[in-house]
Design a protein around this motif. Structure first.
Motif, PDB file in Angstrom:
ATOM      1  N   ASP A   1     -22.800  -8.606 -18.487  1.00  0.00           N
ATOM      2  CA  ASP A   1     -21.893  -8.260 -17.386  1.00  0.00           C
ATOM      3  C   ASP A   1     -22.423  -8.921 -16.112  1.00  0.00           C
ATOM      4  OD1 ASP A   1     -20.529  -7.034 -15.236  1.00  0.00           O
ATOM      5  OD2 ASP A   1     -20.360  -5.135 -16.297  1.00  0.00           O
ATOM      6  N   PRO A   2     -21.598  -9.712 -15.412  1.00  0.00           N
ATOM      7  CA  PRO A   2     -22.094 -10.442 -14.240  1.00  0.00           C
ATOM      8  C   PRO A   2     -22.390  -9.563 -13.029  1.00  0.00           C
ATOM      9  CG  PRO A   2     -19.725 -10.774 -14.502  1.00  0.00           C
ATOM     10  CD  PRO A   2     -20.191 -10.032 -15.717  1.00  0.00           C
ATOM     11  N   ARG A   3     -21.941  -8.295 -13.044  1.00  0.00           N
ATOM     12  CA  ARG A   3     -22.196  -7.442 -11.869  1.00  0.00           C
ATOM     13  C   ARG A   3     -23.685  -7.201 -11.715  1.00  0.00           C
ATOM     14  NH1 ARG A   3     -17.965  -2.430 -12.047  1.00  0.00           N
ATOM     15  NH2 ARG A   3     -19.030  -1.948 -10.102  1.00  0.00           N
ATOM     16  N   ARG A   4     -24.153  -7.238 -10.467  1.00  0.00           N
ATOM     17  CA  ARG A   4     -25.553  -6.965 -10.180  1.00  0.00           C
ATOM     18  C   ARG A   4     -25.678  -5.957  -9.044  1.00  0.00           C
ATOM     19  NH1 ARG A   4     -25.717  -8.804 -14.375  1.00  0.00           N
ATOM     20  NH2 ARG A   4     -26.952 -10.507 -15.236  1.00  0.00           N
ATOM     21  N   PRO A   5     -26.620  -4.999  -9.159  1.00  0.00           N
ATOM     22  CA  PRO A   5     -27.550  -4.895 -10.272  1.00  0.00           C
ATOM     23  C   PRO A   5     -26.833  -4.480 -11.562  1.00  0.00           C
ATOM     24  CG  PRO A   5     -27.755  -2.976  -8.860  1.00  0.00           C
ATOM     25  CD  PRO A   5     -26.834  -3.916  -8.151  1.00  0.00           C
ATOM     26  N   ALA A   6     -27.360  -4.955 -12.690  1.00  0.00           N
ATOM     27  CA  ALA A   6     -26.839  -4.495 -13.975  1.00  0.00           C
ATOM     28  C   ALA A   6     -27.022  -2.983 -14.057  1.00  0.00           C
ATOM     29  CB  ALA A   6     -27.585  -5.186 -15.112  1.00  0.00           C
TER      30      ALA A   6
END
Length: 297
Positions: free
Chosen positions: A153-158
């Motif tokens: 998943d590209p969202r950060r923070p994971a």
């Protein structure tokens, strides 16, 4: 979810704990077979806790502000709370006593460079640092390899909670004991909500999971709580197969709210051999990534 109301949290937590205890479990006679309530009656809890019925009713309606530690201990005993539930009760009581606070966004947490050095120095075990919202804040190379499905998943923070509940097919493939993991994630988030009910990012996360996952709504409604503790975790990694890992979750005293998580396996076991294989694969991936970086000049 716009906010977490301490009175509602107290009411639902106490009533749910009361409902799970049969009179005979509490050493009380169960007169007649047609009880209108599930579990203990309020007056039975009051009797066991040594308080008046009116006082207990006020507490269960969400008012713990005037309850002393002694009363809370007696209530925890009457409701047969475990360690995590007792801690949660005390967190709720502290929030009940505190002045009403607005929602607040916490400053972005950055992991100190020396802690990242500590992670990188742990070369034979996956190690990562996270917070009570299940954000993955820093990892060593082997942890990045182990958690590659979560990091997709590209969202950060994971965020492990999002992976478990919003990507359930991949999560079921990755976590061998998916149902157990899902329950633990919701219970630990509930524990965090008791500690920090005004944390905007936590409120947003719980709202997102509640909106998008029926399973999370069910697990959240159970009112169960759990502490971050050591244990065993079984994972199925796409490269090396099943790993049976011992997990140590260590609080970082200098960084309140953060935990260092280290996954190990006894020497000579198939999992230890697979971890070594995963480390070799990770080193190859890291080398390949470096080789493919653009060069200046």
């Amino acid at each position: 979810m716009a906010t977490m109301d301490p009175r509602t949290e107290i009411r639902e937590f106490l009533s749910s704990r009361r409902a799970r205890i049969a009179p005979e479990q509490a050493g009380l006679p169960a007169y007649g077979g047609n009880r209108r309530v599930k579990g203990l009656r309020r007056e039975e809890v009051a009797l066991l806790a040594g308080v008046s019925v009116d006082y207990y009713v006020r507490m269960e309606r969400g008012s713990l502000a005037g309850a002393s530690d002694g009363v809370l201990e007696a209530l925890a005993s009457a409701l047969q709370l475990d360690e995590a539930e007792r801690d949660h009760l005390f967190h709720l009581a502290r929030q009940s006593r505190a002045p009403r606070s607005p929602r607040r966004r916490r400053p972005a947490v950055t992991v100190r460079s020396t802690l990242q050095q500590v992670l990188e120095a742990i070369s034979d075990a996956p190690a990562w640092i996270g917070n009570g919202r299940y954000d993955v804040l820093a990892m060593n190379q082997l942890a990045r390899a182990l958690y590659s499905p979560v990091l997709a998943d590209p969202r950060r923070p994971a965020n492990t909670a999002r992976f478990v509940y919003l990507n359930p097919e991949a999560a079921r493939d990755f976590f061998v004991d998916y149902d157990q993991v899902a329950s633990a994630v919701a219970a630990k988030l509930r524990m965090e909500a008791g500690r920090n009910p005004h944390d905007e990012e936590l409120i947003a996360l719980v709202g997102e999971l509640s909106t998008c996952s029926e399973l999370f709504r069910q697990r959240w409604a159970s009112q169960d709580v759990r502490l971050h503790r050591s244990g065993r975790k079984r994972m199925h990694h796409p490269i090396v197969g099943q790993l049976d890992l011992d997990v140590e979750s260590l609080e970082l005293p200098a960084e309140p709210g953060l935990h260092l998580n280290i996954y190990t396996a006894p020497a000579g076991t198939p999992t230890a051999e697979k971890l070594a294989l995963l480390a070799s694969w990770a080193a190859t991936q890291q080398t390949l990534a470096t080789e493919l970086e653009p060069h200046n000049g």
